[in-house]
Design a protein around this motif. Structure first.
Motif, mmCIF file in Angstrom:
data_model
loop_
_atom_site.group_PDB
_atom_site.id
_atom_site.type_symbol
_atom_site.label_atom_id
_atom_site.label_comp_id
_atom_site.label_asym_id
_atom_site.label_seq_id
_atom_site.Cartn_x
_atom_site.Cartn_y
_atom_site.Cartn_z
ATOM 1 N N ASP A 17 15.378 32.596 27.846
ATOM 2 C CA ASP A 17 15.908 33.260 29.032
ATOM 3 C C ASP A 17 16.733 32.252 29.830
ATOM 4 O O ASP A 17 16.234 31.196 30.219
ATOM 5 N N GLU A 18 18.001 32.570 30.065
ATOM 6 C CA GLU A 18 18.867 31.621 30.775
ATOM 7 C C GLU A 18 18.370 31.332 32.191
ATOM 8 O O GLU A 18 18.723 30.306 32.780
ATOM 9 N N GLY A 68 24.633 23.663 29.332
ATOM 10 C CA GLY A 68 25.605 24.695 29.666
ATOM 11 C C GLY A 68 26.185 25.443 28.494
ATOM 12 O O GLY A 68 27.204 26.144 28.631
ATOM 13 N N GLU A 69 25.562 25.361 27.324
ATOM 14 C CA GLU A 69 26.064 26.106 26.174
ATOM 15 C C GLU A 69 25.857 27.604 26.387
ATOM 16 O O GLU A 69 24.926 28.020 27.093
ATOM 17 N N PRO A 70 26.695 28.457 25.781
ATOM 18 C CA PRO A 70 26.572 29.907 25.946
ATOM 19 C C PRO A 70 25.196 30.407 25.495
ATOM 20 O O PRO A 70 24.782 30.128 24.364
ATOM 21 N N THR A 87 16.350 24.070 22.358
ATOM 22 C CA THR A 87 16.940 25.188 23.084
ATOM 23 C C THR A 87 17.101 24.855 24.553
ATOM 24 O O THR A 87 18.148 25.130 25.160
ATOM 25 N N ALA A 88 16.087 24.241 25.147
ATOM 26 C CA ALA A 88 16.160 23.838 26.555
ATOM 27 C C ALA A 88 17.293 22.845 26.777
ATOM 28 O O ALA A 88 18.054 22.956 27.752
ATOM 29 N N PRO A 93 16.659 26.236 35.455
ATOM 30 C CA PRO A 93 16.122 25.409 36.546
ATOM 31 C C PRO A 93 14.715 24.898 36.253
ATOM 32 O O PRO A 93 14.372 23.760 36.620
ATOM 33 N N PHE A 94 13.918 25.717 35.590
ATOM 34 C CA PHE A 94 12.573 25.287 35.203
ATOM 35 C C PHE A 94 12.649 24.113 34.235
ATOM 36 O O PHE A 94 11.944 23.103 34.396
ATOM 37 N N PHE A 95 13.505 24.217 33.224
ATOM 38 C CA PHE A 95 13.649 23.129 32.257
ATOM 39 C C PHE A 95 14.100 21.845 32.939
ATOM 40 O O PHE A 95 13.606 20.758 32.626
ATOM 41 N N ARG A 96 15.045 21.965 33.858
ATOM 42 C CA ARG A 96 15.539 20.772 34.554
ATOM 43 C C ARG A 96 14.419 20.109 35.357
ATOM 44 O O ARG A 96 14.291 18.884 35.382
ATOM 45 N N THR A 97 13.617 20.924 36.007
ATOM 46 C CA THR A 97 12.537 20.391 36.828
ATOM 47 C C THR A 97 11.505 19.672 35.979
ATOM 48 O O THR A 97 11.024 18.581 36.332
#
Length: 255
Positions: free
Chosen positions: A105-106, A175-177, A168-169, A110-114
């Motif tokens: 889910d795109e 920023g990949e599609p 995937t994260a 923000p969760f992945f970055r955190t």
């Protein structure tokens, strides 16, 4: 925010989780305290820890869901369906339904970055993976229909799924599609189960991943060497006649 007076129940847990997630994504995990989460949710810090024994679990709050999915894949599978196929079906349904545990889910970016920015969260994620591996190992050990190597299957599945998820994260953060990332994610999940099937979990294809009526892997054919070539390998052979009498050259291992 005034206290609600509610200390237990799923509604309180959900409110705490939502407040914590909002603060963590806005300000970063390491800069937010549990006391701030408690104030935002309108509860005490004691209540927060009652629902989430560790601060990291306020954000990594899907462990119970993951455990239930693993147990259901083993315990509730249709008779005649092997464990690996059941796990595959579960993993693909997560992808197709854009479940949070799928990572596709795109909105999860923000969760992945955190998580990636916090060593504490990364360490806790690894601990959770180890716990999930233990859970699956125990389930397989108590499943009378499973005949494979349970510890290996559990280790490979959890590590493989985590690897697919992390890649995937990484791509989503870059920023990949999302559409292409999701397609590749699904393909890699499928590839994971091909590898599991051919390695540690016997299923419809049989041990070693060989399907009925299909030959298994063949060893490369050895090229037969000419007498002249073999003669050159042994200094005792100075002629073809010597070669034919030479035990070294006539040994089957030299063919």
């Amino acid at each position: 925010m005034p206290r609600t007076g509610e200390r237990g129940g799923p509604q309180t847990r959900a409110r705490i989780s939502e407040a914590a997630t909002r603060l963590f994504l806005e300000r970063g995990f390491d800069t937010v305290t549990v006391a701030e989460v408690a104030r935002e949710a309108g509860v005490s810090s004691v209540t927060v820890f009652k629902h989430f024994p560790r601060k990291e679990d306020l954000l990594l709050d899907r462990t119970v869901d993951a455990v239930e999915l693993l147990r259901a894949a083993v315990r509730d599978r249709t008779p005649g369906v092997d464990v690996t196929e059941s796990l595959r079906g579960t993993a693909l349904r997560l992808v197709d339904g854009r479940h949070p545990l799928s990572g596709v889910d795109e909105r999860s970016v923000p969760f992945f970055r955190t998580v990636a920015a916090s060593p504490a969260l990364v360490a806790r994620a690894r601990e959770i993976a180890a716990d999930l591996q233990h859970t699956l190992t125990e389930e397989l050990a108590h499943d009378p229909a499973f005949e494979g190597d349970g510890p290996l299957l559990a280790a490979f599945f959890i590590a493989g799924y985590a690897t697919v998820l992390m890649e995937t994260a990484r791509r989503l953060i870059a920023g990949e599609p999302p559409s292409s990332v999701v397609d590749d994610h699904r393909a890699r999940v499928e590839h994971l189960f091909v590898a599991l099937r051919s390695g540690v979990a016997p299923g419809p294809e049989g041990p070693g991943g060989e399907s009925p009526g299909r030959e298994g892997p063949r060893r490369p054919a050895r090229r037969r060497r000419s007498p002249a070539a073999r003669q050159a390998d042994d200094p005792r052979c100075t002629s073809l006649a010597d070669h034919r009498r030479c035990p070294s050259c006539t040994s089957p291992s030299n063919d």
